[in-house]
Each structure stands twice: as C-alpha cells, then as structure tokens.
Design a protein around this motif. Sequence first.
Motif, PDB file in Angstrom:
ATOM      1  N   GLY A 124       0.793  -1.210   0.000  1.00 17.42           N
ATOM      2  CA  GLY A 124       0.000   0.000   0.000  1.00 17.42           C
ATOM      3  C   GLY A 124       0.832   1.270   0.000  1.00 17.42           C
ATOM      4  O   GLY A 124       0.326   2.354  -0.302  1.00 17.42           O
ATOM      5  N   SER A 164      -0.746  -6.347   1.226  1.00 23.59           N
ATOM      6  CA  SER A 164      -1.579  -5.172   1.488  1.00 23.59           C
ATOM      7  C   SER A 164      -1.650  -4.902   2.991  1.00 23.59           C
ATOM      8  O   SER A 164      -1.265  -5.733   3.819  1.00 23.59           O
ATOM      9  CB  SER A 164      -2.986  -5.401   0.957  1.00 23.59           C
ATOM     10  OG  SER A 164      -3.649  -6.390   1.742  1.00 23.59           O
ATOM     11  N   LYS A 165      -2.183  -3.746   3.318  1.00 21.62           N
ATOM     12  CA  LYS A 165      -2.402  -3.412   4.727  1.00 21.62           C
ATOM     13  C   LYS A 165      -3.389  -4.390   5.357  1.00 21.62           C
ATOM     14  O   LYS A 165      -3.242  -4.759   6.532  1.00 21.62           O
ATOM     15  CB  LYS A 165      -2.943  -1.988   4.828  1.00 21.62           C
ATOM     16  CG  LYS A 165      -3.062  -1.450   6.247  1.00 21.62           C
ATOM     17  CD  LYS A 165      -1.885  -0.609   6.580  1.00 21.62           C
ATOM     18  CE  LYS A 165      -2.102   0.196   7.850  1.00 21.62           C
ATOM     19  NZ  LYS A 165      -0.939   1.082   8.121  1.00 21.62           N
ATOM     20  N   GLU A 201      -6.439   4.469   5.457  1.00 19.64           N
ATOM     21  CA  GLU A 201      -5.906   3.167   5.050  1.00 19.64           C
ATOM     22  C   GLU A 201      -6.056   2.147   6.176  1.00 19.64           C
ATOM     23  O   GLU A 201      -6.383   0.979   5.941  1.00 19.64           O
ATOM     24  CB  GLU A 201      -4.436   3.317   4.666  1.00 19.64           C
ATOM     25  CG  GLU A 201      -3.826   2.032   4.107  1.00 19.64           C
ATOM     26  CD  GLU A 201      -2.317   2.118   3.993  1.00 19.64           C
ATOM     27  OE1 GLU A 201      -1.779   1.611   3.002  1.00 19.64           O
ATOM     28  OE2 GLU A 201      -1.674   2.687   4.891  1.00 19.64           O
TER      29      GLU A 201
END
Length: 233
Positions: A124, A164-165, A201
């Motif tokens: 990300g 990804s986060k 996020e």
Amino acid sequence: MKTIVICSGGLDSVSLAHMVAQEHQLTRLVSFDYGQRHRKELDFAALCAERLGVPHNIIDLRSIGAVLTGSALTDDIDVPDGHYEEDSMRVTVVPNRNAIMLTVAFGFAAAQGDEAVATAVHGGDHFIYPDCRPAFTESFEKMQKFALDGYANVALHTPFVHQSKADIVTAGARYNTPFDLTWSCYKGGAQQCGRCGTCVERREAFHLAGVTDPTSYADPDFWTAALARQAGV
C-alpha cells in the motif's frame, strides 16, 4: 535469526515486531525521532518493546529531519485528508527517510552482531513512497552486502513488501497484536483523526480483513467517503 525491528509504533511495525518475536529471535526495537509531528507514535513503540521484553533504542535524527523540508510530516504544512492513492498525499513524503533509517539500522545491527533488520514496508506504500518499493528494498540489501563486506552479514527482512495493509491486519491478529496499542495518525492529536491518509488506510484494512477495529477515531466514518472519492464514485 537475531533480528532488529524498525518500529514506529504504528500498526504495521508493531504487527511485524510480534511476528518476529514468535518466528525469529527479536533482539531489540529501533525507532527514529526525525522531528515528525506525530512523534507520540514513539510512545507506542516503547510500549511494544516493554510488552515483548526487548530493549528499545530511539535514534535522534532531528538534525537530519530538519533539512528534509517540504513534507507535511515535518513542516508546518497541513496533513491532507483522504486516501493514500490521491496525489495530494505526496506532500507526506519525507525524502529518503527509509533509506536513511535503514542505513543506520544496518550499522547498528552489524555493531551488535545481529543477523537481520526487519521493516514493515508494504504494498500500500508503493504509490506514494519510492523507498518502500521492492526495487528499492532489493537494491538496498545488495548495497549493504558491499557496505559491510568482510565485517558483517546482515539481511533485510521485508515480509509485507508484496502484501496489502489488510494482509498485515490478518497477520497481526494471528500473532496477537494489540491493535489498540498502536498509533497510525499523522496528525498526532489526542485521538487518531480518522481522516488522514494513514487513518483511512488503517480503517479500510480492518474492513477488508474482516477484523474488528478497536481504534477510537475522531471521525470514524470519513474513510467511506474518501474511498468513494478515490474510486471516482
């Protein structure tokens, strides 16, 4: 493997510290004070080190941070609201920040006899931060082989660099990370704002991972509007 973790006190690096503590030999956490406006994150890094029973070293880079001007994280510039993949978030770039921190951490690891430095850069971050991308981390590790040739052999551990986060939230939950004891917000107020790029996020990641977010946000619903705007809806 004797491993140092670079820990900001945020969700990513604290999750990484808990992972390393269970999968490797965690020797210490290293944090950096570069004059960031949200330096209260360092308190959460200290809590993580205490919880995991390892030393916590805060490296003073404020004199270096003072010349890395033009970032909303260090200067008197408003931290923008919205999703990371909006162009407005480029104002949160601190030039060469990760390269500088990693260089110091590798020297520290070599001096202490550690075998690896772990950092929580992830997929990300790639859009905004060039020194979080795989091309950088791979090249940096090769450079350090030359820098420490004949003195030490230190590896760079980046388990999240292609993830990804949301993947980090999933991993953090698996390793019993206390997410409520992490700090992400770039604004550094009394409460995480829920509006800046890292808050949006973070909120999105918990949603995608299907994990309950224990974080208290000043604006807990802003993230949905930010995602809709970023998607052009």
